[in-house]
Design an enzyme around this catalytic site. Sequence first.
Site, PDB file in Angstrom:
ATOM      1  CE  LYS A   1      -0.447   3.662   0.260  1.00  0.00           C
ATOM      2  NZ  LYS A   1       0.689   2.838   0.533  1.00  0.00           N
TER       3      LYS A   1
ATOM      4  NE  ARG B   1       3.833  -2.440   5.521  1.00  0.00           N
ATOM      5  CZ  ARG B   1       3.686  -1.069   4.673  1.00  0.00           C
ATOM      6  NH1 ARG B   1       4.260  -0.258   5.068  1.00  0.00           N
ATOM      7  NH2 ARG B   1       3.082  -1.262   3.572  1.00  0.00           N
TER       8      ARG B   1
ATOM      9  CE1 TYR C   1      -2.868  29.876  22.090  1.00  0.00           C
ATOM     10  CE2 TYR C   1      -2.546  28.672  19.962  1.00  0.00           C
ATOM     11  CZ  TYR C   1      -3.314  28.922  20.860  1.00  0.00           C
ATOM     12  OH  TYR C   1      -4.565  29.042  20.432  1.00  0.00           O
TER      13      TYR C   1
ATOM     14  CG  MET D   1      -6.553  23.219  15.603  1.00  0.00           C
ATOM     15  SD  MET D   1      -8.090  23.028  16.711  1.00  0.00           S
ATOM     16  CE  MET D   1      -7.425  22.362  17.954  1.00  0.00           C
TER      17      MET D   1
HETATM   18  C1  LIG Z   1       1.541   2.753  -0.456  1.00  0.00           C
HETATM   19  C2  LIG Z   1       2.017   1.362  -1.119  1.00  0.00           C
HETATM   20  C3  LIG Z   1       2.454   1.650  -2.422  1.00  0.00           C
HETATM   21  C4  LIG Z   1       2.899   2.640  -3.249  1.00  0.00           C
HETATM   22  O1  LIG Z   1       4.154   3.321  -2.739  1.00  0.00           O
HETATM   23  P1  LIG Z   1       4.682   4.549  -3.208  1.00  0.00           P
HETATM   24  O2  LIG Z   1       6.114   4.676  -2.710  1.00  0.00           O
HETATM   25  O3  LIG Z   1       3.857   5.807  -2.908  1.00  0.00           O
HETATM   26  O4  LIG Z   1       5.007   4.555  -4.772  1.00  0.00           O
HETATM   27  C5  LIG Z   1       2.911   0.254  -3.081  1.00  0.00           C
HETATM   28  N1  LIG Z   1       2.761  -0.891  -2.317  1.00  0.00           N
HETATM   29  C6  LIG Z   1       2.097  -1.066  -1.193  1.00  0.00           C
HETATM   30  C7  LIG Z   1       1.794  -2.261  -0.547  1.00  0.00           C
HETATM   31  C8  LIG Z   1       1.802   0.286  -0.542  1.00  0.00           C
HETATM   32  O5  LIG Z   1       1.299   0.114   0.496  1.00  0.00           O
END
Ligand SMILES: *Cc1c(COP(=O)(O)O)cnc(C)c1O
Length: 393
Positions: A45, A144, A282, A329
């Site tokens: 992801k 969640r 800055y 930036m």
């Molecule tokens: C991002 C994610 C993972 C991977 O977690 P890591 O700590 O990067 O290994 C696994 N399961 C879900 C649901 C996630 O959102």
Amino acid sequence: MTPSSTASTHPEVLRAQAVVDLSAIAANIDRLRAATSAEVMIVVKADAYGHGMARVAAQARRLGIAWLGVALPEEALQLRAEGDTGNILAWLATPDQSTIDECVEQRVDLGISTPWALGQIADAARRHGVIARIHLKIDTGLSRGGASASDWSELVELSARAQADSTIIVDGVWSHLVSGEDPDAAVTGEQARAFVDALQVVHRAGLNPTWRHLANSGAVLSGAASENGFEHTMVRCGIAAYGITPGRVLGDSIQLGLRPAMTLQARLAQVKVIPAGQGVSYGHHWIAERETEVGLVPIGYADGLPRTAVAPSVWISGRRCPVLGRIAMDQCVVDVTGVDAQPGDEVIVFGPGDLGEPTAEEWAEWAGTIGYEIVTRIGPRVPRRYVGEVGQV
Ligand SMILES: *Cc1c(COP(=O)(O)O)cnc(C)c1O
């Protein structure tokens, strides 16, 4: 001279680039496979945590990884558009029927927590004359996504009915951990027990999904996933594949036997001397106490450097050079006094640490965050370059 031969004899001087070592990712995947007997899903992801989804996914497939995980259905569809034909799980669908339709059509497994999502998928499956593949999610304590324990039986019953109708297949049951990286977290054991309870409900409904998964990188590397009675057949690993610690409590990447895959490089754009008493960047948050030679590094927070980092440094000519004043930036200023730095010299912002250069984990400490955020935020303005592909020397 052709452009390609120019490039090979005089490597193009880039403003900044992230070099991604695919052989490091391969070594990290080996490390994860050695740590668990469960199937290892690699999570790609968020553009593979900033490493580039297409290339990381292709590398994982060449290594025999049967499952890739993404958050968004759109990410799964992007993988399909790039030609990936393997198993993909996407776990964060929002109520958008057309995307769900496309996922069902393209044989993407979807994580499901609610009856409405199940209904949308069943509709899509009927429309396209295919069997949709789902992984039911139970909330075991993270609060969640996932079905609450009180809603679980209903979701399982509806799924069992849809499976009996041949509209869906329950391919998996899963959950996500609160503190997988912490071997002492009592909540992990509680979550594993809640997961077992949830599985019993699934089995009583006559379902027997192949994949049961709740561990992330942290739980695999901390041993939590082997010590808490996890009844799992798959683990979902992201961060460790990229060579970064899931949590400081487990130690750094070296202590964990991981190899950071991303090296963030830039080239010095300018070098000059400023007098004692001169402020830099800055707000003049840094004032030179003595005459100082400064180097301009053409990378800033638009590229993902955390502006809030406290006393960060970069690596130039074998030395750590402190960043002076605010990160802007597009650029930041570093102290190169005594380094004999020249415009065009290589700057390593972070890397695996072999030379003594900072690591993404150190940047995370300087910025009060986690290594995940440092690599994932390296922005699209930074080109990725790949080395160490399987079969490449
Ligand atoms: C991002 C994610 C993972 C991977 O977690 P890591 O700590 O990067 O290994 C696994 N399961 C879900 C649901 C996630 O959102």
